[in-house]
Enzyme design. Structure first.
Site, PDB file in Angstrom:
ATOM      1  N   HIS A 147       0.843  -1.188   0.000  1.00  0.00           N
ATOM      2  CA  HIS A 147       0.000   0.000   0.000  1.00  0.00           C
ATOM      3  C   HIS A 147       0.883   1.245   0.000  1.00  0.00           C
ATOM      4  O   HIS A 147       2.012   1.211   0.494  1.00  0.00           O
ATOM      5  CB  HIS A 147      -0.883  -0.020   1.247  1.00  0.00           C
ATOM      6  CG  HIS A 147      -2.065   0.898   1.172  1.00  0.00           C
ATOM      7  ND1 HIS A 147      -1.962   2.246   1.426  1.00  0.00           N
ATOM      8  CD2 HIS A 147      -3.375   0.655   0.888  1.00  0.00           C
ATOM      9  CE1 HIS A 147      -3.167   2.806   1.303  1.00  0.00           C
ATOM     10  NE2 HIS A 147      -4.039   1.863   0.975  1.00  0.00           N
ATOM     11  N   TYR A 148       0.385   2.338  -0.557  1.00  0.00           N
ATOM     12  CA  TYR A 148       1.182   3.562  -0.573  1.00  0.00           C
ATOM     13  C   TYR A 148       1.318   4.166   0.824  1.00  0.00           C
ATOM     14  O   TYR A 148       2.271   4.899   1.101  1.00  0.00           O
ATOM     15  CB  TYR A 148       0.593   4.592  -1.546  1.00  0.00           C
ATOM     16  CG  TYR A 148      -0.715   5.211  -1.096  1.00  0.00           C
ATOM     17  CD1 TYR A 148      -0.733   6.396  -0.366  1.00  0.00           C
ATOM     18  CD2 TYR A 148      -1.940   4.612  -1.404  1.00  0.00           C
ATOM     19  CE1 TYR A 148      -1.933   6.966   0.044  1.00  0.00           C
ATOM     20  CE2 TYR A 148      -3.137   5.176  -0.995  1.00  0.00           C
ATOM     21  CZ  TYR A 148      -3.133   6.349  -0.281  1.00  0.00           C
ATOM     22  OH  TYR A 148      -4.314   6.911   0.132  1.00  0.00           O
ATOM     23  N   ARG A 149       0.387   3.880   1.716  1.00  0.00           N
ATOM     24  CA  ARG A 149       0.492   4.355   3.091  1.00  0.00           C
ATOM     25  C   ARG A 149       1.423   3.446   3.879  1.00  0.00           C
ATOM     26  O   ARG A 149       1.467   2.233   3.655  1.00  0.00           O
ATOM     27  CB  ARG A 149      -0.877   4.382   3.766  1.00  0.00           C
ATOM     28  CG  ARG A 149      -1.785   5.478   3.244  1.00  0.00           C
ATOM     29  CD  ARG A 149      -3.118   5.441   3.951  1.00  0.00           C
ATOM     30  NE  ARG A 149      -3.957   6.570   3.558  1.00  0.00           N
ATOM     31  CZ  ARG A 149      -5.245   6.666   3.832  1.00  0.00           C
ATOM     32  NH1 ARG A 149      -5.842   5.701   4.523  1.00  0.00           N
ATOM     33  NH2 ARG A 149      -5.938   7.714   3.440  1.00  0.00           N
TER      34      ARG A 149
END
Length: 198
Positions: A147-149
């Site tokens: 995930h980008y987070r």
């Protein structure tokens, strides 16, 4: 994506039994030991990964050693940092000859996330943005799954030290598994401090 057969994750319950529960884990804690901090010039030497839920309880673990060219090790693992951490440096160099290729380690990490995670894989750790640079460069298939987070414990460190004057004394052994467990302990401590404040 097809499931691979050689997943290394082991789940230990309180009774010591093992169970499979794909999708159970929520956070992928990773710590890397590298020859240095430049993702263009340095290489990953060692990786530890822990799968936890939001409760930060360990579900499964993985450890791997990446075989790195000895000439690169001699060139990059020099200077004050490595002199101050000579024992860790010597251990990392000694195990290098028994390491696997970066692709083999990436395959095993993909097995690990296939076994323990659902579709959302959130990377967690201390200054995890730096590790992410190496993951992006050396393990692009794993990078695509993330995930980008990210959950960066160092952000909590900045806030708690700056706003609350609270400092966690983290042991820095510069070995991947010890360091990532230390990061989880650190986050638990911060969460506990906030609970006490409220």
């Amino acid at each position: 994506m097809a499931k691979r057969e050689n997943a290394k994750g082991i789940r230990k319950t309180a009774e010591g039994t093992q169970t499979d529960s794909a999708g159970e884990a929520k956070l992928l804690w990773i710590d890397l030991e590298m020859t240095g901090l430049d993702p263009e010039k340095d290489r990953i030497l060692e990786v530890a990964a822990l799968a936890t839920g939001w409760d930060l309880v360990e579900i499964a673990q993985y450890e791997g050693v990446v075989k790195v060219d000895e000439c690169l090790i001699k060139k990059r693992m020099v200077g004050d940092f490595w002199e101050k951490n000579a024992e860790s440096r010597d251990d990392l160099i000694a195990q290098n000859q028994h390491g696997k290729s970066a692709q083999e380690i990436e395959d095993e990490l993909l097995d690990f996330v296939d076994k323990w995670f659902g579709s959302e894989i959130i990377l967690a750790g201390n200054s995890i943005h730096q590790d992410r640079k190496f993951i992006d460069r050396e393990w692009p298939r794993l990078a695509e799954r993330l995930h980008y987070r990210m959950l960066d414990v160092s952000a909590w460190k900045v806030y708690m030290e700056g706003a609350r004057g609270q400092k966690f004394l983290k042991r820095d052994l510069h070995r991947a598994l010890d360091d990532i467990r230390g990061s989880i302990e650190e986050l638990k401590w911060y969460v506990g401090m906030l609970k006490d404040i409220n």
